[in-house]
Design an enzyme around this catalytic site. Sequence first.
Site, PDB file in Angstrom:
ATOM      1  N   HIS A 151       0.819  -1.223   0.000  1.00 56.01           N
ATOM      2  CA  HIS A 151       0.000   0.000   0.000  1.00 56.01           C
ATOM      3  C   HIS A 151       0.849   1.268   0.000  1.00 56.01           C
ATOM      4  CE1 HIS A 151      -4.047  -1.945   1.393  1.00 56.01           C
ATOM      5  NE2 HIS A 151      -3.395  -2.684   0.494  1.00 56.01           N
ATOM      6  N   GLU A 244     -12.919   2.080  -5.563  1.00 52.70           N
ATOM      7  CA  GLU A 244     -13.630   3.350  -5.742  1.00 52.70           C
ATOM      8  C   GLU A 244     -13.019   4.202  -6.844  1.00 52.70           C
ATOM      9  OE1 GLU A 244     -14.899   4.038  -1.051  1.00 52.70           O
ATOM     10  OE2 GLU A 244     -13.825   5.604  -2.147  1.00 52.70           O
ATOM     11  N   TYR A 254     -12.414  10.999   2.154  1.00 56.66           N
ATOM     12  CA  TYR A 254     -13.032   9.987   1.299  1.00 56.66           C
ATOM     13  C   TYR A 254     -13.415   8.715   2.061  1.00 56.66           C
ATOM     14  CZ  TYR A 254     -12.479  13.140  -2.492  1.00 56.66           C
ATOM     15  OH  TYR A 254     -12.617  14.257  -3.290  1.00 56.66           O
TER      16      TYR A 254
END
Length: 374
Positions: A151, A244, A254
């Site tokens: 990530h 998304e 978000y």
Amino acid sequence: MPVLKHILILGTLILGTGELTLAQTFSSQRADFKLEEVASGLSNPWSLAFLPDGSMLVTERAGRLRIIRNGELDPIPIEGTPELVASAEGGLLDLLLHPDFADNQTLFLSYAHQNSEGMTTRVVRSRFVDGHLQDTEVIFEALPRYSSSNHFAGRLVMDAQGFIYVSVGDRLERDQAQDTADDAGGVHRITQDGEPAPGNPGLGNNAINDTLFTWGHRNPQGMTVHPSSGEVWTHEHGPQGGDELNILHGGTNYGWPEISYGIADSGELITPYTHRKGMAQPLYYWNPSIAPSGMAFYTGTLFPGWRGDLFIGALKMRRLVRLRILNGVVIEAEDLLTDLGQRIRDVRMGPEGSLWILTDSKKGMVYRLAPTYE
């Protein structure tokens, strides 16, 4: 769904990209196209950029920067890449050319870096001169560092004002995406020297890091600038489901992990909420997850039926997704290249008006989507 129609033997690809041996021809809802193999033998290529002389630069996650000239992949990597760590999802990631590259030879690279305090996402500014990188300087480093090798995100784009957007994943510390004093799980907006961009929401606010532009992101590996509005669009990996697509607005949360359309890999519920006050809804989301990667708007003239559509690579689902969006609503979605069976890592608009893709494997490829009439 696109259908593989037939196999053609080709001659020379335009723009001097060399002799090709095969091209597969496909039929889709709004355009027929052929898929041309431009280069092969790349190790997990991550990003592609077109140089003014018609050659191409490609990053390999292992840490190499490669050049393709006249359809030939130079066997010798470009010297001068920064020291980095290639571990799991980390390595040499995105590549962004300065809009005045022809004059200043400046480019920007994102990558994973490791020291005794852990790993992080870094960005350097460098100059590509006489076939190698020089004058390299670190202009951004996400802090704090974490032990995870996943990530990192790492996508880079530049807006019309010349500000650079840097995506940083949550580093598998998902709660940190809601901590605006932590760089993880955010999209950062900086100047070309690495300073916080004027107008950032954290300037004058001690609770928000001054480079942060948006937060509440999980792992945004796709980012592009809308050709008309100039807005920055991004997409991010959900967990199991809940990938998304978002339009970035400064100072916006978000939602990850407070809201999500996905569940944990274990099958457990991460959050019971898909909506919460003060948190943005995605423009579009995928269930099940497609694992989206690079993306680009089609702005060329070779495929009039695609003009204005958004193209997104998919890693897990091994396809190229085409979205038609009207007034902020996806009105058409089509899966392309499902027969190719390869993880698509990056998608780029070529200077000649075609689409280009990279496939993510130890024998990665560069392909061009070209009109059938060429």
